[in-house]
Write a protein that holds these residues in place. Sequence first.
Motif, PDB file in Angstrom:
ATOM      1  N   ILE A 364       0.480  -1.203   0.154  1.00 41.19           N
ATOM      2  CA  ILE A 364      -0.096  -0.253  -0.192  1.00 41.19           C
ATOM      3  C   ILE A 364       0.854   1.510   0.563  1.00 41.19           C
ATOM      4  O   ILE A 364       0.579   2.274  -0.391  1.00 41.19           O
ATOM      5  CB  ILE A 364      -0.910   0.056   1.049  1.00 41.19           C
ATOM      6  CG1 ILE A 364       0.050   0.103   2.918  1.00 41.19           C
ATOM      7  CG2 ILE A 364      -2.078  -1.039   0.694  1.00 41.19           C
ATOM      8  CD1 ILE A 364      -1.262   1.234   3.551  1.00 41.19           C
ATOM      9  N   SER A 365       2.260   1.330   0.601  1.00 40.15           N
ATOM     10  CA  SER A 365       3.094   1.827   0.374  1.00 40.15           C
ATOM     11  C   SER A 365       2.984   2.943  -1.240  1.00 40.15           C
ATOM     12  O   SER A 365       3.706   3.760  -0.944  1.00 40.15           O
ATOM     13  CB  SER A 365       4.102   2.080   1.283  1.00 40.15           C
ATOM     14  OG  SER A 365       4.868   0.616   0.721  1.00 40.15           O
ATOM     15  N   GLN A 366       3.214   2.185  -1.844  1.00 38.77           N
ATOM     16  CA  GLN A 366       2.713   2.306  -3.579  1.00 38.77           C
ATOM     17  C   GLN A 366       2.296   3.102  -4.183  1.00 38.77           C
ATOM     18  O   GLN A 366       2.115   4.230  -5.218  1.00 38.77           O
ATOM     19  CB  GLN A 366       3.627   0.611  -4.082  1.00 38.77           C
ATOM     20  CG  GLN A 366       4.880   0.533  -3.659  1.00 38.77           C
ATOM     21  CD  GLN A 366       4.555  -1.463  -4.729  1.00 38.77           C
ATOM     22  OE1 GLN A 366       3.892  -1.635  -5.133  1.00 38.77           O
ATOM     23  NE2 GLN A 366       5.677  -1.368  -4.370  1.00 38.77           N
ATOM     24  N   LEU A 367       1.283   3.533  -3.539  1.00 40.72           N
ATOM     25  CA  LEU A 367       0.125   3.864  -3.939  1.00 40.72           C
ATOM     26  C   LEU A 367      -0.257   5.196  -3.860  1.00 40.72           C
ATOM     27  O   LEU A 367       0.751   5.705  -3.119  1.00 40.72           O
ATOM     28  CB  LEU A 367      -1.143   3.007  -3.125  1.00 40.72           C
ATOM     29  CG  LEU A 367      -1.293   1.652  -3.467  1.00 40.72           C
ATOM     30  CD1 LEU A 367      -2.567   1.468  -2.510  1.00 40.72           C
ATOM     31  CD2 LEU A 367      -1.399   1.674  -4.175  1.00 40.72           C
ATOM     32  N   ASP A 368       0.028   5.746  -4.933  1.00 37.29           N
ATOM     33  CA  ASP A 368       0.182   7.642  -4.927  1.00 37.29           C
ATOM     34  C   ASP A 368      -1.577   7.704  -6.289  1.00 37.29           C
ATOM     35  O   ASP A 368      -1.518   6.531  -7.173  1.00 37.29           O
ATOM     36  CB  ASP A 368       1.292   8.074  -5.576  1.00 37.29           C
ATOM     37  CG  ASP A 368       1.644   7.513  -6.868  1.00 37.29           C
ATOM     38  OD1 ASP A 368       0.960   7.123  -7.610  1.00 37.29           O
ATOM     39  OD2 ASP A 368       3.085   8.030  -6.432  1.00 37.29           O
ATOM     40  N   ALA A 369      -1.386   9.201  -6.434  1.00 39.58           N
ATOM     41  CA  ALA A 369      -2.731   9.341  -7.499  1.00 39.58           C
ATOM     42  C   ALA A 369      -2.293   8.605  -8.729  1.00 39.58           C
ATOM     43  O   ALA A 369      -3.134   8.735  -9.769  1.00 39.58           O
ATOM     44  CB  ALA A 369      -2.671  11.010  -7.392  1.00 39.58           C
ATOM     45  N   SER A 370      -1.630   8.146  -9.026  1.00 41.45           N
ATOM     46  CA  SER A 370      -1.637   7.990 -10.183  1.00 41.45           C
ATOM     47  C   SER A 370      -2.053   6.381 -10.983  1.00 41.45           C
ATOM     48  O   SER A 370      -1.846   5.938 -11.805  1.00 41.45           O
ATOM     49  CB  SER A 370       0.275   7.590 -10.895  1.00 41.45           C
ATOM     50  OG  SER A 370       0.863   6.456  -9.544  1.00 41.45           O
ATOM     51  N   LEU A 371      -3.092   5.759  -9.458  1.00 42.78           N
ATOM     52  CA  LEU A 371      -2.969   4.455  -9.896  1.00 42.78           C
ATOM     53  C   LEU A 371      -4.486   5.396 -10.645  1.00 42.78           C
ATOM     54  O   LEU A 371      -5.347   4.460 -10.627  1.00 42.78           O
ATOM     55  CB  LEU A 371      -3.571   4.331  -7.603  1.00 42.78           C
ATOM     56  CG  LEU A 371      -4.182   3.277  -7.975  1.00 42.78           C
ATOM     57  CD1 LEU A 371      -3.816   1.867  -8.177  1.00 42.78           C
ATOM     58  CD2 LEU A 371      -5.029   3.378  -6.603  1.00 42.78           C
ATOM     59  N   LEU A 372      -4.948   6.830 -10.297  1.00 46.39           N
ATOM     60  CA  LEU A 372      -6.554   6.790 -10.345  1.00 46.39           C
ATOM     61  C   LEU A 372      -7.050   7.849 -11.650  1.00 46.39           C
ATOM     62  O   LEU A 372      -5.738   8.645 -12.047  1.00 46.39           O
ATOM     63  CB  LEU A 372      -6.851   7.770  -9.297  1.00 46.39           C
ATOM     64  CG  LEU A 372      -6.901   6.559  -8.436  1.00 46.39           C
ATOM     65  CD1 LEU A 372      -7.080   7.638  -6.883  1.00 46.39           C
ATOM     66  CD2 LEU A 372      -7.776   5.643  -7.931  1.00 46.39           C
ATOM     67  N   VAL A 373      -7.477   7.436 -12.141  1.00 50.83           N
ATOM     68  CA  VAL A 373      -8.413   8.589 -13.250  1.00 50.83           C
ATOM     69  C   VAL A 373      -9.715   9.008 -12.615  1.00 50.83           C
ATOM     70  O   VAL A 373     -10.498   8.425 -12.679  1.00 50.83           O
ATOM     71  CB  VAL A 373      -7.954   7.937 -14.883  1.00 50.83           C
ATOM     72  CG1 VAL A 373      -8.793   8.178 -15.589  1.00 50.83           C
ATOM     73  CG2 VAL A 373      -7.028   7.106 -15.243  1.00 50.83           C
ATOM     74  N   ASN A 374      -9.493  10.135 -12.929  1.00 45.77           N
ATOM     75  CA  ASN A 374     -10.394  11.184 -12.894  1.00 45.77           C
ATOM     76  C   ASN A 374     -11.347  11.001 -13.395  1.00 45.77           C
ATOM     77  O   ASN A 374     -11.652  12.229 -15.196  1.00 45.77           O
ATOM     78  CB  ASN A 374      -9.962  12.839 -12.070  1.00 45.77           C
ATOM     79  CG  ASN A 374     -11.402  13.905 -11.689  1.00 45.77           C
ATOM     80  OD1 ASN A 374     -12.195  13.254 -11.696  1.00 45.77           O
ATOM     81  ND2 ASN A 374     -10.678  14.444 -11.284  1.00 45.77           N
ATOM     82  N   GLU A 375     -12.696  10.606 -12.712  1.00 49.00           N
ATOM     83  CA  GLU A 375     -13.310  10.694 -14.443  1.00 49.00           C
ATOM     84  C   GLU A 375     -14.909  11.860 -14.538  1.00 49.00           C
ATOM     85  O   GLU A 375     -15.850  11.799 -15.349  1.00 49.00           O
ATOM     86  CB  GLU A 375     -14.465   9.403 -14.666  1.00 49.00           C
ATOM     87  CG  GLU A 375     -13.755   8.174 -14.070  1.00 49.00           C
ATOM     88  CD  GLU A 375     -13.255   7.693 -15.482  1.00 49.00           C
ATOM     89  OE1 GLU A 375     -13.269   8.324 -16.128  1.00 49.00           O
ATOM     90  OE2 GLU A 375     -12.361   6.722 -15.125  1.00 49.00           O
ATOM     91  N   ARG A 376     -14.563  12.646 -13.288  1.00 45.28           N
ATOM     92  CA  ARG A 376     -15.626  13.890 -14.133  1.00 45.28           C
ATOM     93  C   ARG A 376     -15.680  14.106 -15.439  1.00 45.28           C
ATOM     94  O   ARG A 376     -14.807  14.649 -15.127  1.00 45.28           O
ATOM     95  CB  ARG A 376     -15.513  14.291 -12.575  1.00 45.28           C
ATOM     96  CG  ARG A 376     -16.251  14.685 -11.093  1.00 45.28           C
ATOM     97  CD  ARG A 376     -16.089  15.553 -10.269  1.00 45.28           C
ATOM     98  NE  ARG A 376     -16.018  15.331  -9.402  1.00 45.28           N
ATOM     99  CZ  ARG A 376     -15.250  14.424  -7.931  1.00 45.28           C
ATOM    100  NH1 ARG A 376     -14.494  14.575  -8.567  1.00 45.28           N
ATOM    101  NH2 ARG A 376     -15.130  14.495  -7.234  1.00 45.28           N
ATOM    102  N   PRO A 377     -16.547  15.323 -15.964  1.00 47.45           N
ATOM    103  CA  PRO A 377     -16.569  15.127 -16.834  1.00 47.45           C
ATOM    104  C   PRO A 377     -16.394  16.690 -16.624  1.00 47.45           C
ATOM    105  O   PRO A 377     -16.331  17.713 -15.361  1.00 47.45           O
ATOM    106  CB  PRO A 377     -18.492  15.522 -17.908  1.00 47.45           C
ATOM    107  CG  PRO A 377     -18.945  15.160 -16.187  1.00 47.45           C
ATOM    108  CD  PRO A 377     -17.870  14.582 -14.886  1.00 47.45           C
ATOM    109  N   ALA A 378     -15.496  16.984 -17.591  1.00 43.15           N
ATOM    110  CA  ALA A 378     -14.374  18.757 -16.966  1.00 43.15           C
ATOM    111  C   ALA A 378     -15.134  19.128 -17.345  1.00 43.15           C
ATOM    112  O   ALA A 378     -16.806  19.552 -17.922  1.00 43.15           O
ATOM    113  CB  ALA A 378     -13.583  19.070 -18.051  1.00 43.15           C
ATOM    114  N   ALA A 379     -15.449  20.765 -16.439  1.00 40.82           N
ATOM    115  CA  ALA A 379     -16.408  21.166 -16.224  1.00 40.82           C
ATOM    116  C   ALA A 379     -16.510  22.527 -17.625  1.00 40.82           C
ATOM    117  O   ALA A 379     -15.416  22.877 -17.908  1.00 40.82           O
ATOM    118  CB  ALA A 379     -16.295  22.759 -15.091  1.00 40.82           C
TER     119      ALA A 379
END
Length: 379
Positions: A364-379
């Motif tokens: 779990i210490s390897q996890l950072d924001a690069s794991l994720l994609v933000n799926e919210r439509p751009a405003a």
Amino acid sequence: MQVYMQGLQGQLPSLPVSPEALEQQALAHLSQKAAGYLAGMDDTMQANLRAFQHWSILPRMLRDVSRRQLSTTILGMQLPVPLLLAPIGVQSIIHPEAELAVARAARATGVPIILSTAASRSIEAVAQELADTPRWFQLYWSKNPDLNASLVRRAEQAGYSAIVVTLDTRLLSWREQDIQNAYLPFLQGEGLANYFSDPIFRQALAQSPEENPAMAIRYFIEIFLNPSLTWDQLAFLRQHTSLPIFLKGVLHPDDARQTIDAGMDGIIVSNHGGRQVGGSRAALDALPAVVEAAGGQIPVLFDSGIRRGSDVLKAIALGARAVLLGRPYIWGLALDGEAGVQQVLQNLLADLDLTLAVSGFSSISQLDASLLVNERPAA
Ligand code: FNR
């Protein structure tokens, strides 16, 4: 694999595996009043859950994940998993063995507990069940400073290793279901074990709480709600304990900065599972700005909406050092006491371990924001 093998041998899980089915079954099992007390503002609770869907995991392939590491260290405290049980009061309305059943399940699985001030069993009784399982104590800051200091002292003596001050409940909020059901468990004396057993609380009464519970409950009501509590009063607590102090209920980045300025040791981002500020921002949406404001100076933990292993990974990838599990363990408690809590915890830990692995990570210490994609439509 073990879980799948058991299934193939006809050993089906005794409780629903999906959190949604578990919730449905637990709420149907409880009285209307208890189920109403577990609820919150529907829109805020749903916002808490929806916020996780705005982030997707982008898994990585062909990495060696044969050995995995879930343990973490927070302020020098070793936690076997990045998960603690959130403080949830008055568990006697859920199951007769209340916090003792939860403590036994925590001990069996190694998941640390944060015990609520408003527990139905005392600080000392829960500590005894926990043996050497790590434990923290959550303080509701009453109007009686000596009582607050006494509760903290008792927690220290009983081996609790951190204090969590909950900021968001200086008043009870507009809780539609409880008002509809005309229900507040404290008025029936539920959740007052720590007060009734406290020497300072007892000293403040003319008679013992056992002789005159109605009078003890009246005194509790007089001191529990504390809307005049402000930041400057935290200095009192700092003087009365050398344990690390976490502030729970921080959502605004300015409050994160004030937490540091007040000399506190950690933050728990939370909106109390949508039970306090109706229409509040989803806790996960508040997390990144709080993490940024904390700037690595103090650890940030998270709760409000953790249901699955993937939720834990997402909160950690967004900067939480660990998360608190709330309602799901209470649903397990409602349906099958200690065994129910144990099953919920085992399932969640197995889910977390597997989701970490299939996402391509071994720690779990390897996890950072690069794991994720933000799926919210751009405003
Ligand atoms: C709580 N929570 C809570 N928090 C706290 O600091 N002291 C307490 O005594 C309680 N009691 C309590 C009772 C009930 C019935 C609920 C549902 C919640 C809040 C709890 O610690 C945590 O913040 C939320 O449960 C997180 O939301 P989810 O994940 O349960 O939706």
